[in-house]
Write a protein that holds these residues in place. Structure first.
Motif, PDB file in Angstrom:
ATOM      1  N   TYR A 123     -56.604  -5.131  69.643  1.00  0.00           N
ATOM      2  CA  TYR A 123     -56.481  -5.813  68.447  1.00  0.00           C
ATOM      3  C   TYR A 123     -54.999  -6.605  68.027  1.00  0.00           C
ATOM      4  O   TYR A 123     -54.735  -7.517  67.659  1.00  0.00           O
ATOM      5  N   ALA A 127     -55.661 -10.273  67.901  1.00  0.00           N
ATOM      6  CA  ALA A 127     -55.997 -10.533  66.475  1.00  0.00           C
ATOM      7  C   ALA A 127     -54.972 -10.476  65.567  1.00  0.00           C
ATOM      8  O   ALA A 127     -54.942 -10.803  64.262  1.00  0.00           O
ATOM      9  N   THR A 128     -53.620 -10.350  65.925  1.00  0.00           N
ATOM     10  CA  THR A 128     -52.687 -10.454  65.185  1.00  0.00           C
ATOM     11  C   THR A 128     -51.694 -11.284  65.939  1.00  0.00           C
ATOM     12  O   THR A 128     -51.835 -11.764  67.246  1.00  0.00           O
ATOM     13  N   PRO A 141     -59.043 -14.114  69.245  1.00  0.00           N
ATOM     14  CA  PRO A 141     -59.220 -13.394  68.434  1.00  0.00           C
ATOM     15  C   PRO A 141     -60.528 -12.392  68.075  1.00  0.00           C
ATOM     16  O   PRO A 141     -60.426 -11.461  67.502  1.00  0.00           O
ATOM     17  N   ALA A 142     -61.725 -13.199  68.425  1.00  0.00           N
ATOM     18  CA  ALA A 142     -62.964 -12.353  67.985  1.00  0.00           C
ATOM     19  C   ALA A 142     -62.998 -11.169  69.007  1.00  0.00           C
ATOM     20  O   ALA A 142     -63.428 -10.081  68.670  1.00  0.00           O
ATOM     21  N   GLY A 144     -60.299  -9.283  69.783  1.00  0.00           N
ATOM     22  CA  GLY A 144     -59.481  -8.509  68.900  1.00  0.00           C
ATOM     23  C   GLY A 144     -60.232  -7.736  67.716  1.00  0.00           C
ATOM     24  O   GLY A 144     -60.105  -6.719  67.766  1.00  0.00           O
ATOM     25  N   GLU A 145     -61.240  -8.552  66.947  1.00  0.00           N
ATOM     26  CA  GLU A 145     -61.901  -7.975  66.174  1.00  0.00           C
ATOM     27  C   GLU A 145     -62.992  -7.177  66.545  1.00  0.00           C
ATOM     28  O   GLU A 145     -63.253  -5.843  66.263  1.00  0.00           O
ATOM     29  N   ARG A 146     -63.510  -7.234  67.685  1.00  0.00           N
ATOM     30  CA  ARG A 146     -64.651  -6.528  68.545  1.00  0.00           C
ATOM     31  C   ARG A 146     -63.845  -5.099  68.712  1.00  0.00           C
ATOM     32  O   ARG A 146     -64.382  -4.080  68.517  1.00  0.00           O
ATOM     33  N   LYS A 148     -61.284  -3.783  67.180  1.00  0.00           N
ATOM     34  CA  LYS A 148     -60.768  -3.238  65.990  1.00  0.00           C
ATOM     35  C   LYS A 148     -62.119  -2.296  65.746  1.00  0.00           C
ATOM     36  O   LYS A 148     -62.219  -0.868  65.387  1.00  0.00           O
ATOM     37  N   ARG A 149     -63.306  -2.665  65.945  1.00  0.00           N
ATOM     38  CA  ARG A 149     -64.734  -1.962  65.588  1.00  0.00           C
ATOM     39  C   ARG A 149     -64.864  -0.863  66.523  1.00  0.00           C
ATOM     40  O   ARG A 149     -65.165   0.179  66.386  1.00  0.00           O
ATOM     41  N   LEU A 192     -56.169   0.193  61.190  1.00  0.00           N
ATOM     42  CA  LEU A 192     -57.453  -0.230  61.765  1.00  0.00           C
ATOM     43  C   LEU A 192     -58.437   1.401  61.353  1.00  0.00           C
ATOM     44  O   LEU A 192     -59.519   1.029  61.716  1.00  0.00           O
TER      45      LEU A 192
END
Ligand SMILES: N[C@@H](CCC(=O)N[C@@H](CS)C(=O)NCC(=O)O)C(=O)O
Length: 214
Positions: A123, A127-128, A141-142, A144-146, A148-149, A192
Motif C-alpha cells: 500500500y 498507493a502513496t 495504485p489499484a 496498493g488499494e487491494r 490495504k484490504r 490502514l
C-alpha cells in the motif's frame, strides 16, 4: 564466532533503523539480549544506496536488513537472519524447537508477513508517494488499494486467533509476534487498520509493546 577487539561478534547488520523490516531483526536481537553483540551498518535507503551497483553486488535483494558474516557471506531477508540469530544467541527460542512447533510458527509467521506487513508495505509503495518518485518507478495504485484490504482482512483474522490464545503461534511469544507487531505498527501509522473493535488484537499489541518499553 570470532569477536572483535571491542568484544562484538563479527556479524554486521546493514539496516535503516526506523524502517519496518530492519525493526524485526532489532526486536529479535533484543529478545535474545544480543542488541549490543552485533555491529549495525546504516544504509541510506531514501537516497537509493541499496540500488547502486556496488551494493547490489553485495546484496542482490536490494533491501534492508541484510547481514554479513565474518567470512564475507551475505544473507538477506528477515526470516533467515532471525533464524540465524535464534540459533546463535542464548535465550528463549523465537522459531520453535520440535519439528511440528517450528512448522507451525513458520506458517503463522509467513501468513502475517505476507498478509499484514508486506501488504501494508505494498500500500505504501503503490498507493502513496512511498519513497518518492526517484525510487517508486513502477507504481500500481489499484494494487496498493487491494493490499490495504488484505491488511484489514489479516488484522481481523489475527483478532480471531488471539481470542483463544496469548500469542499468535500459541502460548509462547515467537517470531510471528515480532512480524505481526511490526506489521500492525506500520498499518496503524498508515491509517490502514479497520475502523472496528479488534479488542483481542489491541490487548495483544499492548502486551507486546510493554516488552519493549524499557
Ligand atoms: N521480505 C523482506 C523485505 C525487506 C524490505 O522490503 N525492506 C525495505 C525496508 S522496510 C527496503 O529495503 N526497501 C527498499 C526499497 O523499497 O527500495 C525481508 O524480509 O527483509
Amino acid at each position: 564466532m570470532i569477536r572483535s577487539d571491542e568484544g562484538l561478534l563479527m556479524l554486521k547488520i546493514y539496516d535503516a533503523e526506523n524502517f519496518p523490516n530492519p525493526k524485526r531483526v532489532r526486536l529479535a536481537l533484543r529478545e535474545k539480549g544480543a542488541l549490543d553483540q552485533v555491529e549495525f551498518v546504516p544504509v541510506d535507503v531514501k537516497s537509493g544506496e541499496l540500488r547502486t551497483p556496488e551494493m547490489r553486488a553485495k546484496n542482490p535483494d536490494a533491501t534492508v536488513p541484510f547481514m554479513e558474516l565474518e567470512d564475507g557471506t551475505v544473507i538477506g531477508r528477515c526470516n533467515p537472519i532471525i533464524e540465524f540469530i535464534d540459533a546463535t544467541f542464548d535465550g528463549p527460542s523465537l522459531t520453535g524447537a520440535a519439528p511440528q512447533e517450528r512448522a507451525h510458527i513458520s506458517a503463522m509467521n509467513l501468513r502475517v508477513e505476507e498478509g499484514l506487513l508486506d501488504a501494508g508495505a505494498d500500500y505504501f509503495h503503490h498507493a502513496t508517494a512511498g519513497l518518492g518518485p526517484d525510487l517508486e518507478t513502477d507504481q500500481v495504485p489499484a494494487w496498493g488499494e487491494r493490499q490495504k484490504r488484505r491488511t484489514q482482512e489479516t488484522a481481523r483474522y489475527l483478532n480471531g486467533v488471539l481470542a483463544d490464545q496469548e500469542y499468535l503461534a500459541g502460548d509462547n511469544f515467537s517470531v510471528a509476534d515480532i512480524t505481526a507487531f511490526t506489521g500492525i505498527s506500520l498499518a496503524g501509522a498508515l491509517g490502514l487498520l479497520p475502523d472496528e473493535d479488534l479488542a483481542h488484537l489491541d490487548r495483544w499489541k499492548a502486551k507486546v509493546a510493554a516488552r519493549y518499553e524499557s
